[in-house]
Design an enzyme around this catalytic site. Structure first.
Site, short mmCIF file in Angstrom:
data_model
loop_
_atom_site.label_atom_id
_atom_site.label_comp_id
_atom_site.label_asym_id
_atom_site.label_seq_id
_atom_site.Cartn_x
_atom_site.Cartn_y
_atom_site.Cartn_z
N ASN A 196 68.16 1.21 43.07
CA ASN A 196 67.96 2.24 42.23
C ASN A 196 69.02 3.55 42.69
O ASN A 196 69.43 3.66 43.74
CB ASN A 196 66.62 2.81 41.77
CG ASN A 196 65.90 3.10 43.10
OD1 ASN A 196 66.17 4.18 43.71
ND2 ASN A 196 64.72 2.24 43.52
N LYS A 333 46.71 4.88 41.68
CA LYS A 333 47.07 4.64 43.08
C LYS A 333 45.76 4.95 43.87
O LYS A 333 45.81 4.60 45.29
CB LYS A 333 48.21 5.27 43.50
CG LYS A 333 49.42 4.98 42.65
CD LYS A 333 50.41 4.12 43.15
CE LYS A 333 51.50 4.06 42.18
NZ LYS A 333 52.56 2.91 42.45
O1 C5P Z 1 54.20 3.32 39.92
P1 C5P Z 1 55.34 4.09 40.57
O2 C5P Z 1 56.43 3.14 41.18
O3 C5P Z 1 55.79 5.01 39.62
O4 C5P Z 1 54.72 4.92 41.71
C1 C5P Z 1 55.46 5.72 42.68
C2 C5P Z 1 54.60 5.83 43.87
O5 C5P Z 1 54.33 4.54 44.21
C3 C5P Z 1 55.68 6.49 44.81
O6 C5P Z 1 54.98 7.02 45.75
C4 C5P Z 1 56.31 5.03 45.45
O7 C5P Z 1 56.70 5.48 46.77
C5 C5P Z 1 55.07 4.18 45.61
N1 C5P Z 1 55.30 2.96 45.29
C6 C5P Z 1 55.00 1.90 46.14
N2 C5P Z 1 55.19 0.61 45.89
C7 C5P Z 1 55.88 0.06 44.90
C8 C5P Z 1 56.23 1.07 43.78
C9 C5P Z 1 55.86 2.32 43.98
O8 C5P Z 1 54.68 2.15 47.34
N3 C5P Z 1 55.79 -1.19 44.70
#
Ligand code: C5P
Length: 390
Positions: A196, A333
């Site tokens: 990304n 989270k």
């Molecule tokens: O759910 P989303 O990807 O939008 O959430 C973003 C947050 O979750 C960020 O802090 C990212 O580092 C963390 N994240 C993670 N592992 C993933 C996806 C997101 O730690 N697989």
């Protein structure tokens, strides 16, 4: 080093500092005072007998209002002289005459590698540290004399960072901070993959601001082209699974975890071990995806986080409804603080605007450089941590 000193002067002025340049006669052999005057926009001083000072005491007048003195470059000879408290030219006189409690002295050594390694130089620097000077490090590489080794003066940017770090309040002194940053890369085959647009800049800025604030910082970085912030321990990873393993191992010792990485949500199931060939007339390969572990949610669910010993900070990059999404993400989270940003405006940029969302509400950090926002975030974070038990 003299080129770098000129560049440093310009960089400090650009950052809003008032720079008073004082040169030794030796320095004036390399760069003219005219150059330094033009860059600093201030008259330059070389002699302790400068008649421009009404009382003829430049060494007193110039040292009473400074926030710091930085000698860059600090030659082996100049440091040997300082060590003895000698004061036979304006610069050494100022180092001795400065009020030690209010005007810290920083030294940026620059010399040939043999001179650097010599026990006399090392001994002198140890003594200067004991006397209260902050002796900065040196770089390694090609030297003006043609030799290669330690002793190059730090780059102008590194010196500017060192000064900023020196002035940064040590609000995270003794804390262990874990940051992840950048994208992850999920392989399709040995030459192709899915990633990304995250540049890692925000996470790297946070790692740097935390280190400047006195924390011991570990930075788990996805594939990015960014230099490691000074004093930060860096672990490079490629995929979300690598990042997951590295973060979990480090989180067991951390006091704070800042999840700034843009972790890929999915990885390709059964990545090909050889390059997938394009066959004429054949259908494109079909990719199946597996969900990656949610690193943040998992770390936030560990005993360390649940007991409050590990403070977790999540990030959310959204394209709309930032506040609502950030609040929902914070709850999902299960983290005390979630930092939201609008993503088309942030990826790869040097500036950003943040929204800090916690259980009580939200606070906006208006658009600023990522370095600046990182400092504000670290400050905010420090106020949220439980006092350190001795
Ligand atoms: O759910 P989303 O990807 O939008 O959430 C973003 C947050 O979750 C960020 O802090 C990212 O580092 C963390 N994240 C993670 N592992 C993933 C996806 C997101 O730690 N697989």
């Amino acid at each position: 080093a003299c080129y770098k000193a000129a560049e440093l002067c310009r960089a400090l002025v650009k950052e809003g500092a008032t720079v008073q340049v004082v040169m030794t006669e030796a320095a004036a052999q390399f760069v003219t005072p005219v150059t330094m005057q033009a860059l600093s926009n201030q008259p330059v001083y070389v002699s302790q007998w400068d008649p421009r000072e009404p009382n003829n005491m430049a060494h007193i007048n110039l040292t009473r209002h400074a926030h710091a003195m930085l000698v860059a470059p600090a030659s082996a000879d100049f440091m040997a002289k300082l060590l003895h408290g000698r004061a036979d030219d304006l610069l050494s006189l100022m180092c001795l005459a400065r009020p030690v409690d209010t005007v810290p002295l920083l030294l940026a050594p620059a010399m040939n590698k043999e001179m650097w390694a010599h026990p006399a130089t090392q001994r002198n620097m140890a003594q200067l540290r004991q006397d209260g000077a902050k002796v900065l490090g040196v770089g390694q590489g090609d030297q003006a004399c043609g030799e290669v080794g330690d002793g190059r003066m730090l780059e102008a940017d590194e010196l500017r960072h060192s000064l900023e770090a020196f002035f940064a309040p040590k609000v995270l002194q003794g804390r262990r901070v874990l940051v992840n940053a950048g994208p992850t890369y999920e392989a399709i085959d040995p030459v192709r993959g899915i990633t990304n647009r995250s540049s890692g800049k925000m996470g790297f800025a946070i790692a740097r601001a935390a280190a400047d604030a006195g924390a011991m910082v570990t930075l788990v970085a996805g594939p990015v082209a960014l230099p490691t912030p000074h004093g930060v321990q860096r672990i490079d990873v490629i995929s979300a699974q690598h990042m997951h393993a590295a973060v979990l191992a480090q989180a067991a010792h951390a006091d704070v975890f800042v999840a700034a990485a843009a972790v890929a949500d999915w990885r390709v199931d059964l990545a090909a071990s050889q390059k997938i060939k394009k066959e004429a007339g054949a259908a494109p390969p079909a990719l199946r995806f597996l969900e990656n572990p949610d690193i943040l949610a998992e770390v936030a669910a560990t005993a360390r986080a649940l007991s409050g010993a590990l403070f977790c900070v999540g990030f959310a990059a959204e394209s709309e409804n930032l506040l609502a999404h950030a609040q929902a993400k914070r709850a999902r989270k299960n983290v005390p603080l979630l930092v939201g940003n609008i993503d088309p405006d942030t990826f790869g940029q040097d500036d950003n605007a943040l929204l800090l969302v916690d259980e009580h509400g939200y606070r906006e950090l208006p658009r600023a450089s990522k370095a600046d926002l990182a400092r504000q975030l670290i400050h905010d974070l420090a106020t949220r941590l439980a006092p350190k038990t001795p």
